[in-house]
Design an enzyme around this catalytic site. Structure first.
Site, PDB file in Angstrom:
ATOM      1  N   LYS A 154       0.827  -1.205   0.000  1.00 12.51           N
ATOM      2  CA  LYS A 154       0.000   0.000   0.000  1.00 12.51           C
ATOM      3  C   LYS A 154       0.866   1.261   0.000  1.00 12.51           C
ATOM      4  O   LYS A 154       0.650   2.167  -0.803  1.00 12.51           O
ATOM      5  CB  LYS A 154      -0.906   0.019   1.244  1.00 12.51           C
ATOM      6  CG  LYS A 154      -1.610   1.364   1.454  1.00 12.51           C
ATOM      7  CD  LYS A 154      -2.463   1.371   2.704  1.00 12.51           C
ATOM      8  CE  LYS A 154      -1.712   1.657   3.974  1.00 12.51           C
ATOM      9  NZ  LYS A 154      -1.507   3.078   4.275  1.00 12.51           N
ATOM     10  N   ASN A 155       1.825   1.322   0.909  1.00 15.04           N
ATOM     11  CA  ASN A 155       2.586   2.570   1.043  1.00 15.04           C
ATOM     12  C   ASN A 155       3.500   2.829  -0.152  1.00 15.04           C
ATOM     13  O   ASN A 155       3.817   3.982  -0.439  1.00 15.04           O
ATOM     14  CB  ASN A 155       3.399   2.578   2.344  1.00 15.04           C
ATOM     15  CG  ASN A 155       2.496   2.836   3.548  1.00 15.04           C
ATOM     16  OD1 ASN A 155       1.314   3.129   3.396  1.00 15.04           O
ATOM     17  ND2 ASN A 155       3.060   2.722   4.740  1.00 15.04           N
ATOM     18  N   ARG A 173      -4.391  10.972   4.175  1.00 17.00           N
ATOM     19  CA  ARG A 173      -3.222  11.801   4.408  1.00 17.00           C
ATOM     20  C   ARG A 173      -2.230  11.742   3.240  1.00 17.00           C
ATOM     21  O   ARG A 173      -1.563  12.718   2.916  1.00 17.00           O
ATOM     22  CB  ARG A 173      -2.553  11.302   5.700  1.00 17.00           C
ATOM     23  CG  ARG A 173      -1.413  12.141   6.117  1.00 17.00           C
ATOM     24  CD  ARG A 173      -0.725  11.627   7.344  1.00 17.00           C
ATOM     25  NE  ARG A 173       0.647  12.100   7.323  1.00 17.00           N
ATOM     26  CZ  ARG A 173       1.016  13.313   7.668  1.00 17.00           C
ATOM     27  NH1 ARG A 173       0.140  14.168   8.105  1.00 17.00           N
ATOM     28  NH2 ARG A 173       2.274  13.690   7.575  1.00 17.00           N
ATOM     29  N   CYS A 183      -5.005   8.819   9.203  1.00 19.56           N
ATOM     30  CA  CYS A 183      -4.958   8.082  10.464  1.00 19.56           C
ATOM     31  C   CYS A 183      -4.807   9.025  11.655  1.00 19.56           C
ATOM     32  O   CYS A 183      -4.035   9.974  11.600  1.00 19.56           O
ATOM     33  CB  CYS A 183      -3.747   7.157  10.475  1.00 19.56           C
ATOM     34  SG  CYS A 183      -4.055   5.512   9.886  1.00 19.56           S
ATOM     35  N   ARG A 206       0.390  14.868  13.138  1.00 20.45           N
ATOM     36  CA  ARG A 206       1.205  14.547  11.958  1.00 20.45           C
ATOM     37  C   ARG A 206       1.349  15.772  11.077  1.00 20.45           C
ATOM     38  O   ARG A 206       0.581  15.979  10.153  1.00 20.45           O
ATOM     39  CB  ARG A 206       0.606  13.368  11.194  1.00 20.45           C
ATOM     40  CG  ARG A 206       0.606  12.105  12.018  1.00 20.45           C
ATOM     41  CD  ARG A 206      -0.007  10.949  11.293  1.00 20.45           C
ATOM     42  NE  ARG A 206       0.853  10.362  10.274  1.00 20.45           N
ATOM     43  CZ  ARG A 206       0.569   9.232   9.643  1.00 20.45           C
ATOM     44  NH1 ARG A 206      -0.529   8.582   9.923  1.00 20.45           N
ATOM     45  NH2 ARG A 206       1.386   8.755   8.729  1.00 20.45           N
ATOM     46  N   PRO A 207       2.340  16.599  11.357  1.00 22.73           N
ATOM     47  CA  PRO A 207       2.513  17.835  10.591  1.00 22.73           C
ATOM     48  C   PRO A 207       3.052  17.565   9.184  1.00 22.73           C
ATOM     49  O   PRO A 207       3.481  16.447   8.883  1.00 22.73           O
ATOM     50  CB  PRO A 207       3.541  18.610  11.417  1.00 22.73           C
ATOM     51  CG  PRO A 207       4.304  17.576  12.163  1.00 22.73           C
ATOM     52  CD  PRO A 207       3.403  16.395  12.355  1.00 22.73           C
ATOM     53  N   ILE A 208       3.023  18.594   8.323  1.00 17.20           N
ATOM     54  CA  ILE A 208       3.636  18.453   6.991  1.00 17.20           C
ATOM     55  C   ILE A 208       4.731  19.504   6.793  1.00 17.20           C
ATOM     56  O   ILE A 208       5.114  19.801   5.670  1.00 17.20           O
ATOM     57  CB  ILE A 208       2.598  18.544   5.851  1.00 17.20           C
ATOM     58  CG1 ILE A 208       1.835  19.871   5.900  1.00 17.20           C
ATOM     59  CG2 ILE A 208       1.657  17.364   5.852  1.00 17.20           C
ATOM     60  CD1 ILE A 208       1.276  20.266   4.552  1.00 17.20           C
ATOM     61  N   ASP A 209       5.223  20.057   7.926  1.00 19.90           N
ATOM     62  CA  ASP A 209       6.220  21.130   7.811  1.00 19.90           C
ATOM     63  C   ASP A 209       7.456  20.715   6.998  1.00 19.90           C
ATOM     64  O   ASP A 209       8.009  21.504   6.235  1.00 19.90           O
ATOM     65  CB  ASP A 209       6.635  21.619   9.213  1.00 19.90           C
ATOM     66  CG  ASP A 209       7.175  20.502  10.084  1.00 19.90           C
ATOM     67  OD1 ASP A 209       6.596  19.397  10.047  1.00 19.90           O
ATOM     68  OD2 ASP A 209       8.173  20.703  10.793  1.00 19.90           O
ATOM     69  N   LEU A 210       7.874  19.442   7.134  1.00 19.50           N
ATOM     70  CA  LEU A 210       9.084  19.021   6.416  1.00 19.50           C
ATOM     71  C   LEU A 210       8.846  18.935   4.913  1.00 19.50           C
ATOM     72  O   LEU A 210       9.749  19.214   4.112  1.00 19.50           O
ATOM     73  CB  LEU A 210       9.578  17.679   6.950  1.00 19.50           C
ATOM     74  CG  LEU A 210      10.025  17.705   8.416  1.00 19.50           C
ATOM     75  CD1 LEU A 210      10.354  16.306   8.898  1.00 19.50           C
ATOM     76  CD2 LEU A 210      11.224  18.634   8.585  1.00 19.50           C
ATOM     77  N   ASP A 226       4.832   0.832  11.927  1.00 17.32           N
ATOM     78  CA  ASP A 226       3.613   0.184  11.431  1.00 17.32           C
ATOM     79  C   ASP A 226       3.493  -1.275  11.869  1.00 17.32           C
ATOM     80  O   ASP A 226       2.485  -1.921  11.577  1.00 17.32           O
ATOM     81  CB  ASP A 226       3.553   0.275   9.897  1.00 17.32           C
ATOM     82  CG  ASP A 226       3.171   1.673   9.427  1.00 17.32           C
ATOM     83  OD1 ASP A 226       2.834   2.526  10.265  1.00 17.32           O
ATOM     84  OD2 ASP A 226       3.216   1.914   8.197  1.00 17.32           O
ATOM     85  N   ILE A 235       8.454   6.929  16.802  1.00 17.57           N
ATOM     86  CA  ILE A 235       8.117   7.686  15.584  1.00 17.57           C
ATOM     87  C   ILE A 235       6.895   8.581  15.805  1.00 17.57           C
ATOM     88  O   ILE A 235       6.918   9.769  15.498  1.00 17.57           O
ATOM     89  CB  ILE A 235       7.859   6.743  14.388  1.00 17.57           C
ATOM     90  CG1 ILE A 235       8.994   5.737  14.236  1.00 17.57           C
ATOM     91  CG2 ILE A 235       7.641   7.549  13.097  1.00 17.57           C
ATOM     92  CD1 ILE A 235      10.315   6.296  13.785  1.00 17.57           C
ATOM     93  N   ARG A 238      -8.701  -0.009   4.345  1.00 16.08           N
ATOM     94  CA  ARG A 238      -7.740   0.936   3.778  1.00 16.08           C
ATOM     95  C   ARG A 238      -6.403   0.251   3.501  1.00 16.08           C
ATOM     96  O   ARG A 238      -5.642   0.727   2.655  1.00 16.08           O
ATOM     97  CB  ARG A 238      -7.495   2.105   4.740  1.00 16.08           C
ATOM     98  CG  ARG A 238      -8.666   3.062   4.872  1.00 16.08           C
ATOM     99  CD  ARG A 238      -8.272   4.242   5.740  1.00 16.08           C
ATOM    100  NE  ARG A 238      -6.884   4.601   5.476  1.00 16.08           N
ATOM    101  CZ  ARG A 238      -5.989   4.920   6.403  1.00 16.08           C
ATOM    102  NH1 ARG A 238      -6.326   4.965   7.665  1.00 16.08           N
ATOM    103  NH2 ARG A 238      -4.767   5.227   6.074  1.00 16.08           N
TER     104      ARG A 238
END
Ligand code: UD1
Length: 427
Positions: free
Chosen positions: A22-23, A99, A123, A128-132, A313, A335, A405
Site C-alpha cells: 500500500k505505502n 493523508r 490516520c 502529523r505535521p507536513i512542515d518538512l 507500522d 516515531i 484501507r
C-alpha cells in the site's frame, strides 16, 4: 457499517499470498503526473486508499484504465495517463480522508510549476505535521503559502532550480515529495538524512525507469540530477512488508505454520529479527517466508525506528502477539506520539498493558477472551484481529473501514489459512 467476527482458537496453516505494498503504491501512483506518457503499475493492491488515490488523480486530468483481471485474482494492473494536466488543485473533499494525498504536491509542482493541495487528514496517530514537506520543497526553490486550509507551492519563473536539504528527522512522505519534485528540477539536489524505507527505494527505482537520474539509492543521502522530461514505463509494486509482518504475527499467535507467499526477507529483516527473539521460527523459502510457532512465546524489548529499524507500522501487531508471551515485554514507540490507541481495546480482551508516554509495558497473560472492540487506525485494527484469533470465544471488530484501507481481502486470506472469521453487515 460492516464488522468482522472472529471465533478464536483456530490454528493458522497453509499459504497466505502477500499483496502489493500500500505505502509503495501510494507514492508510485502520483508519479503518473510527472509525464505525458502512460504509466502502468502492476500488482496494485485492491484497497480503499488506492481507489481513493486513483479517484484523486482524475481531478488533475489523469485517465485510469484497469486491465481485465478476474475479480478473484489478487493485484491489479492499472494504466494512468496524464497527457495534459487539467487542474493543479487537490480539493478538501478528495483529500480529507487520506493523508497520503499530500504526495501529489511535489509531482504537480514539478510538472506544472504550481500546486494547491488541501491540508490532509488520515490516520489519527498523533500530531502529523507536513512542515518538512514544505521546507524541503522550499529548499528546492518553491515558494510556499498557507491559506484557508490549503498549501500552495509555486516555482519561480524559469522553473525550480533544485537545492540541498538536511532532514532534521527522517520523514518517509517528505522524502517522497522531495524526490518527485527534484527529478524534474533544472539543477542537482541533495537530500541528507532522507528516509531509506524500501518503499522509497521502490519509488527511486520507478523514477529511474522513467528516466530520472538518482544516485546512492537505498542510502540516507540522495543526489538527484534534474532531467528535462520523464517517460512512461511499466513497473511492478513491491510486496507489502507490513501486511506480511501482520500475518506473521497472526500465524505466530495461533501456534501456526504459514507460508507468506511473495514476502521478501531483506525488507522485513527487523520484524523477522523481533519474531525470532520472541521464539517464532522464520524460514526463507523459494516462494516466500514460512512462519512456524510451536513453543512458548518469549517476552522481548522492542523500539520502533526509521528503516532499517523496526517499523512503527508493526508496533501494534507485535504488541498483540506479546500479550501472549510468557513474561513482561517493553515496547517503545519513537516515531509517533499517541500510537497506543489499541491498548485499551486489547485490555478489554484480557491483555495487561501499562503505558507511560512512549513506553508500553506488556505483561503476558495465559488467556485472552473475545470482546466487542474497535480501533481508530489501520494497524491498531489489525492488532485486534490478531488478538481475536487467539482469544477464547467471539471477537467483534467494528469500524473495519480502517482495515479496508490497508489489508486486501483480509478475512478471505485468513479464512483460507483456517481462521474462523467473517464479515457481516451491521444491523
Ligand atoms: C509513512 C507511512 C506510514 C508510516 C510512516 C513511518 C505512507 C503512506 N505512510 O507516513 O504508514 O507509519 O511513514 O514509517 O507511506 N514529521 C514531521 N513533519 C513532517 C512530516 C513528518 O514532523 O512534515 C514527523 C511525523 O510526525 C513523525 C515522523 O516525522 O513523527 C515520521 O513521519 P513520516 O515518515 O513523514 O510518516 P508519513 O510519511 O506520514
Amino acid at each position: 457499517m460492516d464488522k468482522i467476527i472472529i471465533r478464536g482458537g483456530k490454528r493458522l496453516s497453509g499459504t497466505i499470498p502477500i499483496s502489493g505494498a500500500k505505502n509503495a503504491a501510494l507514492t508510485l501512483i502520483p508519479c503518473a503526473l510527472l509525464t505525458e506518457e502512460p504509466l502502468t503499475l502492476r500488482n496494485l493492491p485492491r484497497l480503499a486508499d488506492i481507489d481513493g488515490f486513483q479517484h484523486l488523480m482524475t481531478q488533475f486530468g489523469a485517465s485510469t484504465t484497469v486491465a481485465g483481471k478476474r475479480p478473484e485474482d489478487f493485484g491489479r494492473v492499472v494504466t494512468m495517463e496524464a497527457p495534459r494536466l487539467t487542474s493543479t488543485v487537490a480539493p478538501y473533499d478528495l483529500v480529507r480522508k487520506m493523508r497520503a494525498s499530500i504526495l501529489v504536491l511535489g509531482p504537480l509542482l514539478a510538472r506544472a510549476g504550481e500546486a494547491t493541495v488541501s491540508l490532509p487528514g488520515g490516520c489519527a496517530i498523533g500530531n502529523r505535521p507536513i512542515d518538512l514537506h514544505l521546507k524541503v520543497l522550499e529548499a528546492l526553490g518553491a515558494e510556499i503559502e498557507l491559506a484557508q486550509g490549503y498549501v500552495r507551492a509555486a516555482a519561480p519563473d524559469g522553473g525550480l532550480p533544485g537545492g540541498d536539504f538536511t532532514f532534521p528527522v527522517v520523514s518517509v512522505g517528505a522524502t517522497e515529495n522531495a524526490l518527485m519534485t527534484a527529478v524534474l528540477a533544472n539543477g542537482t539536489s541533495r537530500l541528507f538524512n532522507a528516509a531509506r524505507e524500501p518503499e522509497i527505494v521502490d519509488l527511486c527505482n520507478l523514477l529511474v525507469a522513467m528516466g530520472a537520474e538518482i544516485e546512492d539509492i537505498g542510502s540516507g543521502d540522495l543526489t538527484i540530477h534534474g532531467v528535462k522530461r520523464l517517460f512512461g514505463t511499466t513497473y511492478k509494486v513491491m510486496p507489502d512488508r507490513i501486511e506480511a509482518g501482520s500475518y506473521a504475527c497472526a500465524a505466530a499467535i495461533t501456534g501456526g505454520d504459514v507460508l507468506l507467499e511473495g514476502a521478501k526477507e531483506k525488507e522485513m529483516a527487523a520484524t523477522l529479527h523481533a519474531l525470532r527473539n520472541i521464539g517464532v521460527i522464520c524460514e526463507v523459502e523459494k516462494t516466500g517466508i514460512r512462519i512456524t510457532a510451536d513453543g512458548p512465546l518469549k517476552p522481548v524489548n522492542l523500539s520502533t525506528a526509521p528503516y532499517p529499524g523496526l517499523a512503527t507500522d508493526m508496533q501494534a501487531q507485535l504488541m498483540a502477539l506479546l500479550c501472549r508471551a510468557e513474561g513482561t515485554s517493553v515496547l517503545t514507540e519513537t516515531i509517533f506520539e499517541n500510537r497506543y490507541m489499541h491498548v485499551p481495546e486489547l485490555a478489554r480482551m484480557g491483555a495487561h498493558i501499562e503505558t507511560s508516554g512512549r513506553t508500553a509495558i506488556v505483561h503476558g497473560v495465559d488467556r485472552m477472551t473475545g470482546a466487542e472492540v474497535m480501533a481508530t487506525d489501520l494497524r491498531a485494527s489489525m492488532s485486534l484481529i490478531i488478538a481475536g484469533l487467539a482469544a477464547e470465544g467471539e471477537t467483534q471488530v467494528r469500524r473495519i473501514y480502517h482495515l479496508d484501507r490497508g489489508y486486501e481481502r483480509l478475512e478471505e486470506k485468513l479464512a483460507q489459512a483456517g481462521a474462523d472469521i467473517e464479515r457481516i453487515g451491521d444491523e
